[in-house]
Structures are given as C-alpha cells and as structure tokens.
Design an enzyme around this catalytic site. Structure first.
Site, PDB file in Angstrom:
ATOM      1  N   ASN A 206       0.857  -1.191   0.000  1.00 51.04           N
ATOM      2  CA  ASN A 206       0.000   0.000   0.000  1.00 51.04           C
ATOM      3  C   ASN A 206       0.893   1.242   0.000  1.00 51.04           C
ATOM      4  O   ASN A 206       2.123   1.125  -0.003  1.00 51.04           O
ATOM      5  CB  ASN A 206      -0.948  -0.020   1.209  1.00 51.04           C
ATOM      6  CG  ASN A 206      -0.177  -0.068   2.504  1.00 51.04           C
ATOM      7  OD1 ASN A 206       0.566   0.839   2.837  1.00 51.04           O
ATOM      8  ND2 ASN A 206      -0.330  -1.164   3.236  1.00 51.04           N
ATOM      9  N   ASP A 275      -3.947  -6.463   5.158  1.00 50.91           N
ATOM     10  CA  ASP A 275      -4.923  -7.365   5.766  1.00 50.91           C
ATOM     11  C   ASP A 275      -4.886  -8.755   5.126  1.00 50.91           C
ATOM     12  O   ASP A 275      -5.297  -9.725   5.739  1.00 50.91           O
ATOM     13  CB  ASP A 275      -6.332  -6.776   5.639  1.00 50.91           C
ATOM     14  CG  ASP A 275      -6.487  -5.535   6.507  1.00 50.91           C
ATOM     15  OD1 ASP A 275      -6.020  -5.571   7.662  1.00 50.91           O
ATOM     16  OD2 ASP A 275      -7.039  -4.520   6.041  1.00 50.91           O
ATOM     17  N   LYS A 285       9.614 -16.479 -10.651  1.00 45.30           N
ATOM     18  CA  LYS A 285       8.813 -15.406 -11.242  1.00 45.30           C
ATOM     19  C   LYS A 285       7.731 -16.025 -12.135  1.00 45.30           C
ATOM     20  O   LYS A 285       8.047 -16.884 -12.974  1.00 45.30           O
ATOM     21  CB  LYS A 285       9.738 -14.501 -12.073  1.00 45.30           C
ATOM     22  CG  LYS A 285       9.025 -13.288 -12.612  1.00 45.30           C
ATOM     23  CD  LYS A 285       9.961 -12.428 -13.447  1.00 45.30           C
ATOM     24  CE  LYS A 285       9.144 -11.401 -14.194  1.00 45.30           C
ATOM     25  NZ  LYS A 285       9.872 -10.784 -15.290  1.00 45.30           N
ATOM     26  N   PHE A 320      -3.914   2.927  15.147  1.00 48.48           N
ATOM     27  CA  PHE A 320      -4.238   3.932  14.138  1.00 48.48           C
ATOM     28  C   PHE A 320      -5.345   3.373  13.253  1.00 48.48           C
ATOM     29  O   PHE A 320      -5.436   2.156  13.076  1.00 48.48           O
ATOM     30  CB  PHE A 320      -3.013   4.232  13.259  1.00 48.48           C
ATOM     31  CG  PHE A 320      -2.150   5.327  13.794  1.00 48.48           C
ATOM     32  CD1 PHE A 320      -1.456   5.157  14.977  1.00 48.48           C
ATOM     33  CD2 PHE A 320      -2.050   6.536  13.120  1.00 48.48           C
ATOM     34  CE1 PHE A 320      -0.668   6.169  15.484  1.00 48.48           C
ATOM     35  CE2 PHE A 320      -1.269   7.558  13.621  1.00 48.48           C
ATOM     36  CZ  PHE A 320      -0.579   7.384  14.803  1.00 48.48           C
ATOM     37  N   LYS A 338     -10.627  -3.849  19.737  1.00 51.53           N
ATOM     38  CA  LYS A 338      -9.204  -4.224  19.798  1.00 51.53           C
ATOM     39  C   LYS A 338      -8.611  -3.986  21.184  1.00 51.53           C
ATOM     40  O   LYS A 338      -7.398  -4.106  21.366  1.00 51.53           O
ATOM     41  CB  LYS A 338      -8.424  -3.447  18.729  1.00 51.53           C
ATOM     42  CG  LYS A 338      -8.853  -3.782  17.294  1.00 51.53           C
ATOM     43  CD  LYS A 338      -7.797  -3.423  16.274  1.00 51.53           C
ATOM     44  CE  LYS A 338      -8.286  -3.681  14.864  1.00 51.53           C
ATOM     45  NZ  LYS A 338      -7.231  -3.649  13.855  1.00 51.53           N
TER      46      LYS A 338
END
Ligand code: C5P
Length: 414
Positions: A206, A275, A285, A320, A338
């Site tokens: 990300n 996730d 590859k 966060f 959490k």
C-alpha cells in the site's frame, strides 16, 4: 524562545559534515552560534557556517569589537548546550587540562550548560592512552562523550574514530535539550507498509511511507524513551537513536512484534499492515503466459487485535485507523473491539492528511471516553501530542508495576 547551542568546530576532516549538522539544528528551531578554532577554518569556512546558522561565526579572541559585553562570556552564558564536533585529540587534551589559549577553549571554561563532545580522529590516535585518559577525565567532569563510529577513516585506516553522521549528532542534541518526560518507558512503534509476495519479484502493498511512525519513534526517543521501531519497507530512513528492526511481510512483523511485546510498556501501531496475502506465492517469477486468472488471498493476523488480547494491565496500546465512512462511529467500535487505550483516527478524506504527507489531520479517541479533533499539523507535532496523551494515561494509571497478564487482561471486551 528557542534554545541556544554553542557549536565548537575544531580542525578535523569530519568538519566537512558540520554544515549539514548546522542546517538540521536550525531547521529544528535552534539558535546556533558557531565558535571555530583556527585549524577548524582550514576545513570549512566561517562564511559557510555563518550563512547556514544565520549568526556570526566566532574565531578570534582579539577581533571582538570593544563594547560593554565580553563576547566569550556572553556566548557561554547564553548557551543551553555546547557541542564540540569534530573534537580533535588536541581540544580534548586542552579541555581535560583546563587550558584557555583561544576563543573556543576560553568559552568552554566559562560554560555552565551540559557539554557534548564528538571525538573524531585516526584510530591509533583515538586508542592512544593519553587521549583515552583525557576522554575519561572529561567524562568524569560530566561531559557527554559520543562514542565515535567505526569504519573507513579519511587517513586511510579503518577502525574507530569516525564522527557520527549529522543526523545522529542532531538527535543526541535534541535529546539533551528536550525534557526527558518519557524516561523509563519502553516504547514499541510499528511503521510503514508491508509487502506480501505474489512471486519472487511481485508483491501486494500500500502507499504508506512510514513518516508517521518515524515521527513517533523520533519524538519518543528525543523525550527519553527506549524505542524499538519495527517497520516494513519505508520510503524514509529510520530515525537515529532507536533500535530498528526492518521487516517485510505482515507475518514477519507479527513475529517480531510478539518477540518484543513482553518487554514493552507502550505499543504504538502506526503500520499499515496488509490485511491479506496471496495464498500461494510462487517461488520463482510467474511467466506472462502463466498469468493466473485469479489471485486467492488469505487473511493476515490482525496484530493489534492479538496484542489487545494479551495486554497486561500496565501496558498502553495505541492503534491507528484510516476510515473513510462514519469514521468516528467505526473508530469507537475499533477502540473497544481491539481493547485499545487510544485510537488515532486519520481523516484521509481531508487535504494534507494520511499517506505520504508531512502533515496529518487526526482525531484522538481515548478509552476513558475523551475525544479530541485536531487541526492540520505536522506529523512531528501529532507525534508529540500522541505521546503527551500516553503520558497522561500512564500518570492516571499510576507508576508501572508490571505483572503477569491476569484473566481480566485477556478479555477482549465486546
Ligand atoms: O482494522 P484496521 O486495519 O483499520 O486497524 C488499523 C490498526 O490495526 C493500525 O494500528 C494497524 O497497525 C493495526 N493492524 C495490525 N494488523 C493488521 C492490520 C492492522 O496490527 N493485520
């Protein structure tokens, strides 16, 4: 008012790194007054350092303009911290002997503030018994001596004697100038993205840069905490003065976090952990012709959630979250689910917030029920405010008395 640093520059080749150090200190808001020995001016010009520090550079005892102030005394009086970098064997010997035969040594004798010395010389000079005796004397007198690094030396030798890099010296200076209000806290920070391999060369990731986590780690270290940073591949360097554990995948991050968790008092999870991961990454590859029509994904462990189930009563857990829909409502749910003490909500919909930026817009949600919305500000400032809240949670809870996890600690409240 900003703090004043007197920076003594003596005649060693490492003086070439001093302009970069001055720039870092000025960027951090410090008022830097440079005092150079004559030999120091052979390596870097007073004009360069005057320009970068935005202050006159002092070299000569006798060039002071007559006036009501005695320059070497007023410089020493103004200093909140003095740093000698690079410190040659010569200045170390003079300071240990209490000599005052030029402006720098005279200023040093009049100092009332802490002094940081950065020895820098050839390895054999550094190991010389008289130099080691002088360094010991300076330490006994209360000077902070930064150990030189080992490596290639400009004289051609390899060994200890290298002046630490400007970033490392700047971090040490800021640590000395900051109130050590987090001393005694062992803080684990996670940062950056993770990379989840698809084959030998491709991966899912990300856009997290790691900047927020680096800011938290750097500010915590500056405030006296013992910091461990576990970070995926970041686009910024880890800060000086922290224990850095690089990882790549979410599973690696999970393993390393679990190793360090028991010895942590505070965990701040800024990492944007993936996730999911490809279920069956190819070892080689994948060829164009063999492109899979679909990629099956499996869930990664939710590290923060697992930490919430293992948290001891005295451990503080900060998460966060970047939410785009109903951020406050979802944030409140996450805080409870959490088992966190605090959740920092990134408002990624706002300009100047979230991934890759130097600024952020955040809301703080605390387990105690308090909530706070902050304006756009630098990630450094956000980091300091998070650490202020952590300190408040610690104060409310009383001093740390770590105990084994109790049954109640294991519960994740619905
Ligand atoms: O549930 P969500 O992914 O929004 O939660 C974000 C928080 O959880 C962050 O603090 C992140 O570091 C942490 N997290 C984690 N492990 C995951 C996913 C997120 O620790 N697999």
């Amino acid at each position: 008012m900003s703090a004043t640093v007197v920076l003594g520059v003596t005649g060693g080749i490492a003086a070439y790194k001093i302009p970069a150090l001055v720039r870092l200190l000025v960027a951090d808001g410090l008022d830097v007054s440079v005092v150079m020995t004559r030999a120091g001016t052979q390596f870097v010009t007073p004009l360069t350092l005057a320009t970068l520090s935005c202050n006159p550079v002092h070299v000569d005892m006798w060039s002071e303009r007559p006036g009501p102030q005695v320059e070497h005394i007023s410089l020493a009086d103004r200093a909140d911290l003095a740093v000698i970098a690079p410190a040659t064997a010569n200045i170390i010997g003079k300071l240990a002997a209490g000599l005052a035969d030029d402006l720098l040594t005279t200023v040093c004798l009049a100092l009332k503030c802490p002094v940081v010395i950065c020895p820098s010389m050839n390895v054999n000079m550094y190991r010389n018994r008289v130099v080691q005796r002088n360094i010991k004397t300076l330490k006994e007198m209360g000077c902070h001596v930064m150990e030189p690094e080992s490596g290639w030396l400009a004289c051609g030798w390899t060994g200890e004697g290298r002046m630490p890099e400007p970033e490392v010296i700047a971090a040490e200076i800021m640590r000395h100038l900051s109130a050590p209000d987090l001393e005694g806290e062992r803080i684990l920070v996670t940062a950056g993205p993770t990379e989840e391999p698809l084959d030998a060369v491709r991966f899912l990731t990300n856009r997290s840069s790691g900047k927020m986590g680096v800011a938290v780690a750097a500010r915590a270290a500056r405030r006296g905490a013992q910091v461990t940073l576990i970070a995926g591949p970041m686009s910024v360097e880890p800060p000086a003065g922290v224990r850095n554990i690089p990882v790549r995948t979410a599973l690696e991050m999970y393993q390393r976090v679990m190793e360090v968790f028991d010895d942590s008092d505070v965990v701040i999870k800024t990492a944007a952990v993936s996730d999911f991961r490809p279920a069956n990454p190819a070892t080689g590859k994948i060829k164009k012709e063999e492109a899979p029509g679909k990629i099956s994904l499996v869930r990664n462990p939710d590290i923060l959630h697992i930490l919430g189930t293992k948290k001891r009563a005295q451990q503080i857990l900060v998460g966060f979250a970047a939410e785009t829909e109903n951020p406050l409502e979802n944030g409140r749910k996450k805080l409870i689910a959490k088992n966190l003490d605090m959740l920092v909500l990134n408002d990624v919909t706002q300009p100047g917030a979230g991934f890759r930026q130097d600024t952020n817009v955040v809301h703080f949600l605390l387990r105690s029920g308090e909530e706070e919305s902050l304006d756009l500000m630098t990630k450094d400032r956000v980091a300091d405010l998070i650490l202020d809240r952590v300190k408040e949670i610690r104060l409310r809870r009383g001093r740390k008395q770590d105990s084994a996890p109790s049954e109640a600690d294991h519960q994740v409240r619905p």
